[in-house]
Design a protein around this motif. Structure first.
Motif, PDB file in Angstrom:
ATOM      1  N   VAL A 114       0.985  -1.164  -0.108  1.00  0.00           N
ATOM      2  CA  VAL A 114      -0.088   0.069  -0.251  1.00  0.00           C
ATOM      3  C   VAL A 114       1.050   1.444  -0.602  1.00  0.00           C
ATOM      4  N   ALA A 115       1.607   1.035   0.984  1.00  0.00           N
ATOM      5  CA  ALA A 115       2.670   2.672   0.473  1.00  0.00           C
ATOM      6  C   ALA A 115       3.502   2.474  -0.549  1.00  0.00           C
ATOM      7  N   PHE A 116       3.887   1.450  -1.628  1.00  0.00           N
ATOM      8  CA  PHE A 116       4.196   1.609  -2.609  1.00  0.00           C
ATOM      9  C   PHE A 116       3.974   2.303  -3.723  1.00  0.00           C
ATOM     10  N   VAL A 117       2.387   1.907  -3.709  1.00  0.00           N
ATOM     11  CA  VAL A 117       0.999   2.234  -4.755  1.00  0.00           C
ATOM     12  C   VAL A 117       0.548   3.511  -4.278  1.00  0.00           C
ATOM     13  N   LEU A 118       1.019   4.410  -2.545  1.00  0.00           N
ATOM     14  CA  LEU A 118       0.431   5.797  -2.088  1.00  0.00           C
ATOM     15  C   LEU A 118       1.788   6.157  -2.580  1.00  0.00           C
ATOM     16  N   ALA A 119       3.441   5.761  -2.792  1.00  0.00           N
ATOM     17  CA  ALA A 119       4.305   6.649  -2.790  1.00  0.00           C
ATOM     18  C   ALA A 119       4.094   6.558  -4.936  1.00  0.00           C
ATOM     19  N   LEU A 120       3.659   5.322  -5.251  1.00  0.00           N
ATOM     20  CA  LEU A 120       4.092   6.414  -6.932  1.00  0.00           C
ATOM     21  C   LEU A 120       2.240   7.220  -7.494  1.00  0.00           C
ATOM     22  N   LEU A 121       1.598   6.764  -6.466  1.00  0.00           N
ATOM     23  CA  LEU A 121       0.287   7.733  -7.682  1.00  0.00           C
ATOM     24  C   LEU A 121       1.135   8.825  -6.652  1.00  0.00           C
ATOM     25  N   ILE A 122       1.147   9.916  -5.690  1.00  0.00           N
ATOM     26  CA  ILE A 122       2.097  10.755  -5.324  1.00  0.00           C
ATOM     27  C   ILE A 122       2.432  11.507  -6.501  1.00  0.00           C
ATOM     28  N   GLY A 123       3.938  10.470  -6.214  1.00  0.00           N
ATOM     29  CA  GLY A 123       5.358  11.063  -7.449  1.00  0.00           C
ATOM     30  C   GLY A 123       5.004  11.622  -8.495  1.00  0.00           C
ATOM     31  N   LYS A 249      21.049  11.959 -17.602  1.00  0.00           N
ATOM     32  CA  LYS A 249      20.342  11.043 -16.671  1.00  0.00           C
ATOM     33  C   LYS A 249      18.516  11.343 -16.726  1.00  0.00           C
ATOM     34  N   ASN A 250      17.723  10.194 -16.224  1.00  0.00           N
ATOM     35  CA  ASN A 250      16.606  10.428 -16.630  1.00  0.00           C
ATOM     36  C   ASN A 250      16.223  11.155 -15.050  1.00  0.00           C
ATOM     37  N   THR A 251      16.120  12.366 -15.060  1.00  0.00           N
ATOM     38  CA  THR A 251      16.210  12.319 -13.269  1.00  0.00           C
ATOM     39  C   THR A 251      15.129  12.511 -12.279  1.00  0.00           C
ATOM     40  N   TYR A 252      13.579  12.525 -13.304  1.00  0.00           N
ATOM     41  CA  TYR A 252      12.406  11.438 -13.091  1.00  0.00           C
ATOM     42  C   TYR A 252      12.484  10.394 -12.207  1.00  0.00           C
ATOM     43  N   SER A 253      12.823   9.424 -13.341  1.00  0.00           N
ATOM     44  CA  SER A 253      13.034   8.324 -12.356  1.00  0.00           C
ATOM     45  C   SER A 253      13.367   8.022 -11.371  1.00  0.00           C
ATOM     46  N   PHE A 254      15.049   8.545 -11.554  1.00  0.00           N
ATOM     47  CA  PHE A 254      15.333   8.102 -10.313  1.00  0.00           C
ATOM     48  C   PHE A 254      15.341   9.045  -8.922  1.00  0.00           C
ATOM     49  N   LYS A 255      14.376  10.064  -9.591  1.00  0.00           N
ATOM     50  CA  LYS A 255      13.875  10.708  -7.613  1.00  0.00           C
ATOM     51  C   LYS A 255      12.235   9.725  -7.674  1.00  0.00           C
ATOM     52  N   MET A 256      12.149   9.305  -8.681  1.00  0.00           N
ATOM     53  CA  MET A 256      10.451   8.485  -8.133  1.00  0.00           C
ATOM     54  C   MET A 256      11.343   7.289  -7.364  1.00  0.00           C
ATOM     55  N   GLN A 257      12.374   6.783  -7.686  1.00  0.00           N
ATOM     56  CA  GLN A 257      13.017   5.826  -7.141  1.00  0.00           C
ATOM     57  C   GLN A 257      13.296   6.064  -5.373  1.00  0.00           C
ATOM     58  N   SER A 258      14.319   7.291  -5.683  1.00  0.00           N
ATOM     59  CA  SER A 258      14.910   7.426  -4.440  1.00  0.00           C
ATOM     60  C   SER A 258      13.126   7.841  -3.188  1.00  0.00           C
ATOM     61  N   PHE A 259      12.271   8.350  -3.996  1.00  0.00           N
ATOM     62  CA  PHE A 259      10.760   8.768  -2.831  1.00  0.00           C
ATOM     63  C   PHE A 259      10.803   7.814  -2.438  1.00  0.00           C
ATOM     64  N   ILE A 260      10.611   6.631  -3.881  1.00  0.00           N
ATOM     65  CA  ILE A 260       9.364   4.950  -3.028  1.00  0.00           C
ATOM     66  C   ILE A 260       9.879   3.990  -1.929  1.00  0.00           C
ATOM     67  N   LEU A 261      11.640   4.302  -1.632  1.00  0.00           N
ATOM     68  CA  LEU A 261      12.787   3.783  -1.172  1.00  0.00           C
ATOM     69  C   LEU A 261      12.676   4.369   0.203  1.00  0.00           C
ATOM     70  N   GLY A 262      12.307   6.136  -0.013  1.00  0.00           N
ATOM     71  CA  GLY A 262      11.796   6.651   1.140  1.00  0.00           C
ATOM     72  C   GLY A 262      10.489   6.181   1.882  1.00  0.00           C
ATOM     73  N   SER A 263       9.629   6.232   1.230  1.00  0.00           N
ATOM     74  CA  SER A 263       8.632   5.626   1.885  1.00  0.00           C
ATOM     75  C   SER A 263       8.159   4.167   2.397  1.00  0.00           C
ATOM     76  N   LEU A 264       8.849   3.890   1.542  1.00  0.00           N
ATOM     77  CA  LEU A 264       8.936   1.999   2.652  1.00  0.00           C
ATOM     78  C   LEU A 264       9.288   1.715   3.225  1.00  0.00           C
ATOM     79  N   ILE A 265      10.571   2.815   3.781  1.00  0.00           N
ATOM     80  CA  ILE A 265      11.297   2.815   4.946  1.00  0.00           C
ATOM     81  C   ILE A 265      10.359   3.194   6.080  1.00  0.00           C
ATOM     82  N   MET A 266       9.372   4.214   5.800  1.00  0.00           N
ATOM     83  CA  MET A 266       8.484   5.331   6.791  1.00  0.00           C
ATOM     84  C   MET A 266       7.245   4.406   6.782  1.00  0.00           C
ATOM     85  N   ALA A 267       7.184   3.408   6.414  1.00  0.00           N
ATOM     86  CA  ALA A 267       6.065   2.402   5.921  1.00  0.00           C
ATOM     87  C   ALA A 267       6.608   0.896   6.676  1.00  0.00           C
ATOM     88  N   LEU A 268       8.411   0.533   6.785  1.00  0.00           N
ATOM     89  CA  LEU A 268       8.577  -0.178   8.153  1.00  0.00           C
ATOM     90  C   LEU A 268       8.603   0.298   9.337  1.00  0.00           C
TER      91      LEU A 268
END
Length: 393
Positions: A114-123, A249-268
């Motif tokens: 759920v955290a992954f999906v929400l981070a993806l939707l907001i990102g 560099k595809n900065t959008y892709s890298f920012k999305m990866q960073s945002f999702i990674l941080g969100s998953l750690i917060m959910a953990l």
């Protein structure tokens, strides 16, 4: 003797802030040991505090992966923390209005998904824009999630919260019965101040082992990522996104990866809190949680994993340490002092250490790069002189 020399050499290699942090940590550990031995601090409550410190360390790691690495301003730390907490609680709690009774591992997986999906939707709609828009969107997301948790009783049980949450190890072989199987112990180190190790202590010990595992694995992953080519791209994006884009560099892709990674750690962190506290309610999604995480990252040093860990421990020390001031006769209510102390810490850090207590410079160097000691030798001549000498031959 060689071991002592090695320890002395390691101390001399530390920077002044690192020696200061080591000294303060050692003094604080001795203080806690004295409090435990004298009975001023119960062993079960001490382990609960260690669990809280690990939880805030995870929140700080998550925010550091976003803001410290990539420069993404996220004011929805409490939202993703709540998603993790409620995602696990709704799957496992007896009072869950939609499910309940599942193994905590199922709750962990559901919360992270759920955290992954929400981070993806907001990102998706915000990460293509500048950081200001992400900050506004994340601030709105935090309030939306809090209001949904508070008002949608059919989904979250509303203001009553969720009770009857099992421990994380329920249903596991050996570990599920470990607290009950361990005998009660009564240790007397100082006469008149016995230390009681009962079932609640062994359960808290399991919680500490769990959060140490979560935090340790997260730290190692972020440490590896920070030094990798992926981490270097993130730091380039934070410093100059246009430059990173110009380098292909595809900065959008890298920012999305960073945002999702941080969100998953917060959910953990939220998942752990659910099984630590055995209750979760709308009050746990209060914006003060986001504030504490930001203070921890700023205090420790933006981009520093060690700093995020140190900052999380300091936050818990201030937050829970002020509770003991109730036993001291003071002319004022000590409860509000925690915010005052945190404010003083922020002002002092901004004035004297704007880069944080433990800035990330040392974390960006592979140990193998400095094996053998010293700095690389400076060549006797420049490249052009060497080429010129070669052509003359």
């Amino acid at each position: 003797m060689s071991l002592l020399d090695g320890a002395r050499g390691s101390l001399t290699e530390l920077s002044r802030p690192e020696r200061w942090v080591l000294g303060v940590s050692a003094a604080f550990a001795l203080f806690l040991l004295a409090a435990l031995l004298t009975g001023a601090l119960g062993p079960t409550y001490f382990l609960f505090l260690v669990g809280l410190a690990g939880m805030y360390a995870l929140l700080s790691f998550g925010l550091n992966a976003q803001w410290g690495f990539t420069g993404l301003i996220n004011f929805s730390v409490a939202a993703f923390f709540g998603i993790g907490a409620y995602g696990s609680a709704l799957m496992t709690a007896d009072s869950s209005p939609i499910a309940g009774g599942f193994n905590p591992l199922v709750g962990l997986v559901v919360a992270l998904v759920v955290a992954f999906v929400l981070a993806l939707l907001i990102g998706i709609p915000t990460l293509r824009l500048r950081a200001d828009y992400l900050a506004i969107a994340s601030l709105g997301l935090a309030e939306v999630v809090r209001l949904i948790v508070l008002n949608e009783r059919w989904l979250t049980n509303g203001s009553a919260g969720l009770r009857g949450i099992p421990s994380f190890f329920q249903g596991w072989p050996v570990l599920s019965t470990f607290p009950e199987a361990m005998p009660g112990l009564r240790l007397v180190v100082i006469p008149g101040s016995p230390i009681l190790l009962e079932t609640s202590f062994w359960q808290s010990l399991l919680n500490v082992m769990l959060v140490l595992t979560f935090a340790g694995v997260t730290y190692l992953v972020l440490r590896r990522a920070h030094r990798s080519p992926w981490g270097r791209v993130l730091r380039t994006i934070r410093s100059d996104e246009d430059l990173a884009r110009a380098l292909g560099k595809n900065t959008y892709s890298f920012k999305m990866q960073s945002f999702i990674l941080g969100s998953l750690i917060m959910a953990l962190a939220g998942v752990f809190y659910t099984h630590l506290n055995l209750y979760v309610g709308p009050g746990d999604l209060d914006p003060i949680t986001t504030f504490y995480a930001w203070v921890a990252v700023i205090l420790g040093g933006s981009g520093s994993n060690r700093g995020a860990l140190f900052g999380g421990i300091v936050i818990v020390t201030i937050r829970e340490g002020t509770r003991f001031l109730n036993d001291v006769a003071l002319p004022i209510d000590p409860a509000p002092l925690r915010l005052l102390l945190i404010g003083v810490v922020i002002v002092a850090v901004m004035r004297y250490r704007p880069q944080g207590i433990l800035p990330p410079q040392r974390e960006l160097i592979w140990p193998s790069a400095v094996d053998g000691g010293g700095t690389p030798e400076t060549p006797d001549s420049g490249v052009r002189e060497q080429k010129g000498g070669g052509s003359n031959e």
